[in-house]
Design an enzyme around this catalytic site. Structure first.
Site, PDB file in Angstrom:
ATOM      1  N   SER A 219     -41.287   5.210 -36.926  1.00 32.05           N
ATOM      2  CA  SER A 219     -40.901   6.061 -36.272  1.00 32.05           C
ATOM      3  C   SER A 219     -42.273   7.148 -36.142  1.00 32.05           C
ATOM      4  CB  SER A 219     -39.630   6.659 -36.493  1.00 32.05           C
ATOM      5  OG  SER A 219     -39.142   7.585 -35.638  1.00 32.05           O
ATOM      6  N   THR A 220     -41.730   8.434 -36.653  1.00 32.86           N
ATOM      7  CA  THR A 220     -42.588   9.478 -36.750  1.00 32.86           C
ATOM      8  C   THR A 220     -43.896   9.218 -37.571  1.00 32.86           C
ATOM      9  OG1 THR A 220     -40.704  10.896 -36.654  1.00 32.86           O
ATOM     10  CG2 THR A 220     -42.906  12.073 -37.218  1.00 32.86           C
ATOM     11  N   HIS A 247     -39.919   3.747 -32.401  1.00 32.76           N
ATOM     12  CA  HIS A 247     -39.019   4.830 -31.702  1.00 32.76           C
ATOM     13  C   HIS A 247     -39.801   5.819 -30.718  1.00 32.76           C
ATOM     14  CE1 HIS A 247     -36.156   4.890 -35.495  1.00 32.76           C
ATOM     15  NE2 HIS A 247     -35.948   3.841 -34.717  1.00 32.76           N
ATOM     16  N   MET A 340     -38.673   9.155 -39.636  1.00 33.12           N
ATOM     17  CA  MET A 340     -37.392   9.843 -39.817  1.00 33.12           C
ATOM     18  C   MET A 340     -36.320   8.998 -39.877  1.00 33.12           C
ATOM     19  SD  MET A 340     -37.786  13.717 -38.389  1.00 33.12           S
ATOM     20  CE  MET A 340     -37.462  13.121 -36.532  1.00 33.12           C
ATOM     21  N   ASP A 343     -33.121   4.087 -39.814  1.00 36.41           N
ATOM     22  CA  ASP A 343     -33.116   2.990 -38.967  1.00 36.41           C
ATOM     23  C   ASP A 343     -33.866   1.872 -39.697  1.00 36.41           C
ATOM     24  OD1 ASP A 343     -32.604   1.346 -37.010  1.00 36.41           O
ATOM     25  OD2 ASP A 343     -34.241   2.015 -35.792  1.00 36.41           O
TER      26      ASP A 343
END
Length: 403
Positions: A219-220, A247, A340, A343
């Site tokens: 993600s991030t 994401h 973040m 997940d």
């Protein structure tokens, strides 16, 4: 539009609020974002500017922790302002904000390579921005998580020697500034990290089965981390498929697939419903859909589903990991990179239950240690490694060397 107060990751009641600058040429959007951010007790808008030049000139006076930076503005756009801001404040967190056009998606991904910490996709129209609960949640969540991290990076840390023992591993807490993680991702870091207090995790042995698939969740900070890992392992995955859930919204994922393919020198694209997995190819979950795998006779096919978000994400890592474990069992190799939230943690447990192996990125090299931290804390991973060591480890595993 009223939204209930939420303690997003990184919020700490009783601490000084994170200081935010908002830069957008649209007065309506600038005012709306400022009101949203100021309404959260963990945040304080210290500057609101209509173009990049005014923002750069105000960095030293307002001294923000985080800047929400629009891309398209008159006089000086966001991409021109980005390096000038970072030159004035090395540990500044810059979050790019752009609408979901292909051009803006390309620019946003380029901004990440130039030092931006993340991006927030804006809805197409002002009215959609005003009514989008998801956009507001994502904006506040990212500002708080990334702002809190950079503050922790500034805090003095004490050194502790890392100790290992059977079935345990010590992972160093974040060190230096947020820019250190950026420089690791960009391949420019030369300073040896100064370890903070070590954290210990229970590890599982690697599966004795040679992996027949590599499944990655991120993600991030993920786009940069993905390109680094895939650049290193591209030649080693010639006989297994790679499936990735990052994401990202639609448009962004198709461009990410192109970038990852160029880094790995491998065919790479968004997954297509009903497509059979092929060795040596890379498949990225398309934005707005969950990507899962299912067996069909002797083949394994991609399925795209339009179910509800999982862990606020669509695509989400957990559905992919669950399906990979079901299709490949002990021949699964999973990887959780920076991001973040949590997940992927449930999917890590599923992979482990099926006899597969999981590597997770360590805290010091992660832009945000939410997803990898949650995975590491399950006790189901086989390694917790710095980003610089992940590629070489995967290559050794694919060659049958588990040490």
């Amino acid at each position: 539009m009223a939204v209930a107060q939420t303690n997003y990751p990184g919020s700490s009641p009783g601490t000084d609020p994170i200081k935010v600058m908002v830069v957008d040429d649209a007065v309506v959007i600038r005012g709306l974002l400022s009101r949203w951010l100021d309404a959260d007790e963990g945040l304080k808008v210290v500057s609101s500017q209509r173009n990049g030049k005014l923002a750069v000139d105000d960095i030293e006076r307002s001294n923000p922790d985080v800047v929400v930076l629009d891309i398209e503005m008159p006089e000086m756009d966001g991409m021109t302002a980005l390096p000038l801001m970072l030159a004035k404040k090395r540990d500044l967190v810059v979050i790019m904000a752009s609408t979901l056009t292909r051009r803006n998606a390309e620019i946003s991904l380029k901004a990440l390579s130039l030092g931006a910490a993340d991006y927030v996709p804006k809805p197409e129209s002002n009215s959609e921005v005003t009514t989008s609960v998801d956009f507001r949640r994502e904006l506040i969540e990212k500002v708080k998580a990334l702002g809190a991290r950079t503050r922790r990076m500034r805090a003095p840390v004490r050194s502790m020697r890392a100790e290992t023992s059977a079935g345990r591993v010590n992972s160093q807490a974040p060190v230096g500034r947020l820019s250190a993680a950026r420089e690791t991702l960009r391949g420019t870091s030369s300073a040896a990290p100064v370890p903070a207090q070590a954290k210990s995790f229970t590890l599982r042995p690697y599966s004795s089965a040679r992996p027949r698939i590599l499944a990655i969740g991120s993600s991030t900070g993920g786009p940069q981390a993905l390109q680094k890992v895939m650049r290193e392992i591209g030649s080693a995955v010639h006989d297994i498929p790679v499936v990735i859930t990052q994401h990202m919204p639609p448009t962004f994922t198709s461009i990410l697939a192109e970038h990852v393919g160029k880094a790995a020198l491998r065919p790479s694209k968004e997954g297509v419903d009903g497509e059979v997995l092929r060795p040596g190819e890379i498949y990225v979950a398309p934005g707005g859909k969950h990507m899962i795998l299912e067996k069909d006779g002797g083949a394994v096919k991609i399925r795209l589903t339009d179910g509800a978000p999982v862990n606020f994400c669509k695509p989400a890592v957990d559905p992919l990991f669950d399906s990979v474990a079901k299709a490949f069992g002990s021949a699964t190799l999973g990887l959780i990179l920076t991001g973040m939230g949590h997940d992927g943690a449930a999917g890590v447990k599923t992979i482990a239950a099926g006899g597969g192996s999981i590597i997770t990125q360590d805290e010091a090299s992660s832009v945000v240690w939410g997803m990898p931290g949650a995975a590491a804390n399950t006790g189901m991973c086989s390694d917790v490694l710095p980003l610089d060591e992940i590629g070489s480890k995967i290559i050794r595993i694919l060659k049958g060397n588990l040490r």
